[in-house]
Design an enzyme around this catalytic site. Structure first.
Site, PDB file in Angstrom:
ATOM      1  N   ASP A 208      14.008  16.573 -35.287  1.00  0.00           N
ATOM      2  CA  ASP A 208      15.266  16.971 -35.912  1.00  0.00           C
ATOM      3  C   ASP A 208      15.413  16.123 -37.168  1.00  0.00           C
ATOM      4  O   ASP A 208      14.842  15.030 -37.265  1.00  0.00           O
ATOM      5  CB  ASP A 208      16.416  16.712 -34.937  1.00  0.00           C
ATOM      6  CG  ASP A 208      17.777  16.945 -35.575  1.00  0.00           C
ATOM      7  OD1 ASP A 208      17.937  17.971 -36.251  1.00  0.00           O
ATOM      8  OD2 ASP A 208      18.653  16.070 -35.411  1.00  0.00           O
TER       9      ASP A 208
ATOM     10  N   CYS B 105      21.745  -7.403  19.636  1.00  0.00           N
ATOM     11  CA  CYS B 105      22.958  -8.237  19.576  1.00  0.00           C
ATOM     12  C   CYS B 105      23.682  -8.017  18.246  1.00  0.00           C
ATOM     13  O   CYS B 105      24.922  -7.987  18.186  1.00  0.00           O
ATOM     14  CB  CYS B 105      22.600  -9.708  19.716  1.00  0.00           C
ATOM     15  SG  CYS B 105      21.707 -10.100  21.215  1.00  0.00           S
TER      16      CYS B 105
ATOM     17  N   CYS C 105       0.846  -1.192   0.000  1.00  0.00           N
ATOM     18  CA  CYS C 105       0.000   0.000   0.000  1.00  0.00           C
ATOM     19  C   CYS C 105       0.880   1.239   0.000  1.00  0.00           C
ATOM     20  O   CYS C 105       1.806   1.357   0.816  1.00  0.00           O
ATOM     21  CB  CYS C 105      -0.899  -0.021   1.230  1.00  0.00           C
ATOM     22  SG  CYS C 105      -1.718   1.523   1.593  1.00  0.00           S
TER      23      CYS C 105
ATOM     24  N   CYS D 159      18.667 -11.347  18.326  1.00  0.00           N
ATOM     25  CA  CYS D 159      18.035 -10.042  18.547  1.00  0.00           C
ATOM     26  C   CYS D 159      18.801  -8.963  17.780  1.00  0.00           C
ATOM     27  O   CYS D 159      19.991  -9.097  17.509  1.00  0.00           O
ATOM     28  CB  CYS D 159      17.977  -9.692  20.030  1.00  0.00           C
ATOM     29  SG  CYS D 159      19.564  -9.250  20.754  1.00  0.00           S
TER      30      CYS D 159
ATOM     31  N   CYS E 159       0.715   3.092   3.293  1.00  0.00           N
ATOM     32  CA  CYS E 159       1.533   2.459   4.333  1.00  0.00           C
ATOM     33  C   CYS E 159       3.008   2.802   4.138  1.00  0.00           C
ATOM     34  O   CYS E 159       3.742   3.036   5.105  1.00  0.00           O
ATOM     35  CB  CYS E 159       1.351   0.943   4.306  1.00  0.00           C
ATOM     36  SG  CYS E 159      -0.364   0.412   4.456  1.00  0.00           S
TER      37      CYS E 159
END
Length: 811
Positions: free
Chosen positions: A507, A128, A47, A125, A50
Site C-alpha cells: 500500500d 488431601c 519431546c 497427597c 511425549c
C-alpha cells in the site's frame, strides 16, 4: 494455572456467551452447569511426541471436553466439567507422566471480590489437596478456589476476611500463610542439577561407572549386577513411570519403547548395556529439557519486562501499587531509568523512551504530552507522568506475549507432516521389532537371543525423538527471535510461507510514505517573499481541517500568524478568508481560473512539480497570484533501501497498490525502483490485483496498515501490517505484524523464514539419515544397545541445538 468458566442457562441455547473470569480456580465452587477452561504449565517437557501423549491421556478423562497441549510454551489448556472432574485429577495425569505442574497469573477477580494467594504447608497427597480445596470453597464469601498440590499455592477469590480462610485451613490440619508475592508466572527455576530427574540421572551415571570399574576389576559378579540394577532403577524410574502411565492411557511413546528395550536387556543378562542405556537416555532427556527451556525463555523474558508495581498519583498522594491494582485513568510517575509499567498517554514531562523491547526500534523515541507509551519500555531521561489507558492484562506487551504463545502452538505444514508421520511410526517400529525377532528365529532357525537383542536395538534406535523435535524447536526459536526484533508472526505456517514469497505488494499511504503530507516547495511569483506568502496561506488554512491545509500550517508554524476573518471553505477547490482589507484565496488551478486568472506562465513549473508526485496549490487574490505551494506525502526514510533489500532476497516482483492517481503513483514508484504500480484502485480492486499477481508469481505478500487494506491483506498468502504497536485491530487482523514503521524488517523476516525452513529440512534429513544408517547396521549386528541410545539422544540434541541457532540474529 489460569481458569475461565462458561456459565450456561441449562437449555443449551446460549452457547456459553456469558463468560466470566474466575480467579486461579473455581473448581470446588462451581456447579454442574459450568464448564471450566484451565491452563496448566507443564515443567520438564522434552519431546513433542511425549506432549501429544499427555494431551491424549487428558482427553480420555471423564468430563474433559477438549484438551490442547502447546509444546512450545509448555502449556496444556483444558475445557472440562467441574461437576465431573477436579483440576487435581488433571494434575495427577500430568504428574503421572513424570512432569510437574506450575501456576500462572490468574484473571482479574470479579467485581466485589479480591484475589489472594496462600502458601500451604503440610500437604502430603493430592487427594488431601482436593479435600482441602472443597473445605475452603465452602467458607461463606468464597467465590472460587484452586489449590495446586505441586507448588503448594492456593489462590482464592473471596469477599470474606483473610483470617476466615486461614482458620478453615488450620481446622483441616494444615498451615496457610498469605503470600507476599503473587503466584509465579512459571514453574520455579531451581538449579538444573537439583531437579529430580537430573539428580536421578547423575546418581545413575555414578552407579554405571562404578559397575564398569567393578567389571574391569572382576569384583564379585552379584555385587556388580546389583550395582547395574540400582542404576537402572534409579535412572529409569521417571522413564518407566511415564512409559507405563502412557500405556495405561492407551498411548505408546519413546519412554515405553525404552522400557521394553531395557527389560529385554535384563532378561538376556545384558546388565551393563541395560544400565548404560538407562543412563544415556535419561541424560539425553534431561539435556533436551534444559535446552528447550532456553528456547521458551523468549516468552518468559517478555513476561519479566513490565514492572510488577508502579508509583501512582491518587488524590494528591504518591502510592506504590501493584499493577493489578492500577485502573484506567490513574496517573503513574516514571522516573529516569525506570521501566514503564502500564500502557498510557504522557500528560506531563518530556523524555526519550527506549521501545526496543516492544517495537524493535534501535533508537530511543522522543515522548512528550500526548505521546503514547507502552508497558515494558524504558524511560531514559526526564520524568514522565502518564495517564493509564489499558489494564495490565490488556497492555500491548501482554497481547504480544499471548500472541507469541499462540503462534508457537500453530503448526507449520512441515511440522504437521512430521506429526502425521510420527503418529504411525511408533506402532510400526514395535511391529518391525517383533518381526525381527520371530521371522529369523522361526522361519530361518536363527538363534533367538541374537535376533531378540537386535530387535531391542531396533526399538532404541527407532525412537522418533529427533524427528519429532526437529521442527517445533526451530519454529519456537525463530518466532522468539522475531518477537525480540519487533515482528509478530502469528504461526509457523506464515513463517514458512514467507520464505516462498515471490511477489510483494505495498500500500502507498502510511506504508511506503509517512502518511502525512508535508510542504516540499514554496515558489513565489510576485508581490510577496516566500516566507510572507507561506504565512499568508497558513493564516487562511489555519481554520481548515483538510490534511493539505494542516501541512501548510505545520510548515509555517502555528504561532504569530496574521489574523484573518470570514473564513470559508470552498469544497473541491480550496479556501478563502479576508486579510488586510482583501480576500485571499488558497486552492487549486480550477479555483484561480474561476477567478479569471491566466495561468499559462505557471504551466511549466506546475507540470514539473506534479511529475514529481506533488500536489500544487496557488495563493493569491482575485487580482494577483502570489505563487505556488507544493505538498507531498513524503517517502519513509528507509523505503528505498527496504525495497532493494526485498529484491535482494530473491523476490521477483515488488509493486505498489494505491488509490492515488497514476501520475503521483508513477512518480513514487520511480523513486523507489518498484517493478510496477497500480493507481486509482478501490479496496476491492487491490484484492483483484493480488489474485492476478498470485496466478502469475505464486505466493504473494501484501503490506499495509492492517485496517484500511483488509480485503487485500486477506487475499494475500501472507498479510503484513506495519506500525501496529498499540493497535488492537491491526494486531488481530494481520498474519505478520511489524510493531514499528521500519520496512527493513520485511527482508529480515524473509531471511529468517528461509533460514528456518533450511534448518528444519536439515534436521529432518539428518534425523532420518541417522535412523536409516543405524537400522541397516542393526540388521548386520554392528550396533549395540548403548551405541543405539547414544545415536538417538545425540541426534535429538544435535537437531535441538541446530534449531536453537535461530535464536540468534539473522544476517
Amino acid at each position: 494455572m489460569e481458569k475461565q468458566d462458561d456459565i450456561h442457562c441449562g437449555c443449551g441455547c446460549c452457547g456459553g456467551e456469558a463468560a466470566a473470569a474466575v480467579s486461579e480456580g473455581g473448581v470446588a465452587a462451581l456447579g454442574s452447569d459450568k464448564l471450566i477452561q484451565a491452563t496448566f504449565l507443564v515443567d520438564g517437557l522434552d519431546c513433542a511426541d511425549c506432549a501429544a501423549k499427555v494431551e491424549k491421556a487428558v482427553r480420555r478423562l471423564t468430563g474433559v471436553v477438549d484438551a490442547q497441549m502447546n509444546f512450545a510454551a509448555a502449556k496444556l489448556k483444558v475445557n472440562y466439567d467441574a461437576a465431573r472432574l477436579a483440576d487435581v485429577d488433571i494434575e495427577n495425569v500430568i504428574t503421572g507422566f513424570g512432569y510437574r505442574v506450575g501456576v500462572s497469573p490468574a484473571a482479574q477477580a470479579a467485581p466485589g471480590y479480591q484475589k489472594t494467594v496462600f502458601r500451604i504447608s503440610g500437604l502430603d497427597c493430592a487427594d488431601c489437596a482436593a479435600k482441602l480445596e472443597k473445605r475452603v470453597a465452602a467458607v461463606s464469601g468464597v467465590r472460587a478456589v484452586q489449590l495446586n498440590f505441586g507448588t503448594g499455592n492456593m489462590a482464592v477469590e473471596h469477599s470474606c476476611q483473610i483470617r476466615e480462610i486461614i482458620q478453615a485451613v488450620e481446622q483441616a490440619g494444615y498451615e496457610a500463610v498469605e503470600g507476599s508475592e503473587p503466584a509465579t508466572a512459571a514453574v520455579d527455576k531451581q538449579a538444573w542439577w537439583l531437579k529430580p530427574r537430573m539428580l536421578a540421572t547423575l546418581v545413575s551415571g555414578v552407579l554405571v561407572a562404578g559397575g564398569m570399574v567393578m567389571d574391569w576389576m572382576a569384583v564379585n559378579e552379584q555385587a556388580t549386577i546389583t550395582t547395574y540394577v540400582l542404576a537402572m532403577l534409579i535412572g529409569g524410574y521417571h522413564v518407566a513411570k511415564s512409559g507405563l502411565y502412557g500405556l495405561k492411557s492407551m498411548t505408546m511413546d519413546t519412554n515405553f519403547l525404552m522400557v521394553i528395550a531395557v527389560t529385554g536387556a535384563a532378561a538376556i543378562g545384558e546388565w551393563s548395556e541395560g544400565a548404560t542405556v538407562v543412563f544415556l537416555f535419561s541424560l539425553g532427556n534431561a539435556l533436551q529439557a534444559y535446552t528447550l527451556d532456553k528456547t521458551r525463555d523468549s516468552i518468559r523474558a517478555l513476561m519479566e519486562l513490565a514492572p510488577r508495581e508502579a508509583l501512582v498519583k491518587r488524590d494528591g498522594e504518591e502510592l506504590r501499587l501493584p499493577v493489578e491494582a492500577i485502573v484506567i485513568g490513574d496517573i503513574i510517575i516514571v522516573k529516569p531509568g525506570e521501566r514503564i509499567a502500564m500502557d498510557g498517554t504522557v500528560v506531563s514531562g518530556m523524555s526519550a523512551v527506549n521501545q526496543a523491547a516492544i517495537t524493535g526500534e534501535s533508537m530511543p523515541v522522543e515522548k512528550q504530552a500526548g505521546s503514547n507509551v507502552y508497558a515494558g519500555t524504558v524511560n531514559e531521561q526526564g520524568a514522565l507522568e502518564i495517564v493509564v489507558d489499558k489494564l495490565a492484562e490488556d497492555s500491548t506487551l501482554a497481547k504480544i506475549m499471548h500472541m507469541v504463545e499462540e503462534a508457537q502452538a500453530k503448526k507449520a505444514p512441515l511440522q504437521q507432516m512430521v506429526d502425521v508421520f510420527a503418529k504411525y511410526y511408533t506402532p510400526a517400529v514395535i511391529l518391525a521389532a517383533v518381526a525381527l525377532t520371530l521371522v529369523p528365529t522361526f522361519v530361518f532357525h536363527e538363534p533367538f537371543d541374537v535376533w531378540f537383542y537386535r530387535a531391542l536395538v531396533l526399538l532404541v534406535i527407532s525412537c522418533p525423538c529427533a524427528l519429532v523435535i526437529s521442527t517445533p524447536v526451530s519454529i519456537v526459536s525463530a518466532i522468539g527471535n522475531a518477537s525480540r526484533n519487533g515482528v509478530l508472526i502469528k504461526g509457523g505456517a506464515y513463517l514458512e510461507q514467507m520464505g516462498k514469497i515471490r511477489a510483494v505488494a505495498f500500500d502507498k499511504t502510511g506504508t511506503l510514505t509517512v502518511g502525512k503530507p508535508k510542504v516540499t516547495d514554496v515558489l513565489p511569483v510576485a508581490g510577496l517573499t516566500a516566507e510572507e506568502m507561506l504565512r499568508t496561506a497558513a493564516a487562511v488554512e489555519k481554520w481548515s481541517e483538510h490534511p493539505l491545509a494542516q501541512a501548510i500550517v505545520a510548515h509555517a508554524g502555528n504561532h504569530n500568524l496574521p489574523q484573518v476573518t470570514n473564513f470559508q471553505a470552498l469544497v473541491g477547490r480550496g479556501a478563502q478568508a479576508e486579510f488586510d482589507g482583501q480576500t485571499v484565496y488558497v486552492g487549486n488551478a480550477r479555483l484561480f481560473e474561476e477567478l479569471g486568472h491566466e495561468l499559462t506562465a505557471l504551466e511549466n513549473d506546475w507540470a514539473l512539480l506534479e511529475a514529481q508526485g506533488k500536489t500544487v496549490m496557488l495563493v493569491g487574490t482575485d487580482k494577483d497570484v502570489y505563487g505556488m505551494i507544493a505538498v507531498a506525502d513524503i517517502l519513509r526514510d528507509n523505503s528505498t533501501e527496504a525495497v532493494a533489500a526485498i529484491k535482494a532476497t530473491g523476490v521477483e516482483q515488488v509493486v505498489m497498490l494505491t488509490g492515488d492517481n497514476n501520475r503521483v503513483a508513477g512518480a513514487i514508484a520511480g523513486k523507489l525502483g518498484l517493478d510496477a504500480f497500480y493507481g486509482e484502485l478501490l479496496p476491492a480492486d487491490k484484492a483483484t490485483t493480488l489474485t492476478n499477481m498470485a496466478s502469475q508469481y505464486g505466493s504473494v505478500a501484501m503490506v499495509g496498515d492492517g485496517v484500511n487494506d483488509a480485503p487485500a491483506l486477506a487475499t494475500a498468502d501472507v498479510g503484513i501490517a506495519m506500525g501496529v504497536a498499540g493497535s488492537d485491530t491491526a494486531l488481530e487482523t494481520a498474519d505478520i505484524a511489524l510493531l514499528s514503521d521500519d520496512l527493513s524488517k520485511l527482508s529480515y523476516v524473509m531471511r529468517l523464514s528461509r533460514k528456518t525452513v533450511s534448518i528444519i529440512k536439515q534436521n529432518i534429513s539428518f534425523s532420518l539419515g541417522v535412523k536409516l544408517l543405524f537400522v541397516v547396521a542393526t540388521f548386520f549386528g554392528f550396533v549395540n544397545l548403548w551405541l543405539a541410545v547414544l545415536a538417538d539422544t545425540g541426534a535429538a540434541l544435535l537437531v535441538t541445538l541446530n534449531g536453537m541457532r535461530l535464536v540468534r540474529e539473522i544476517k
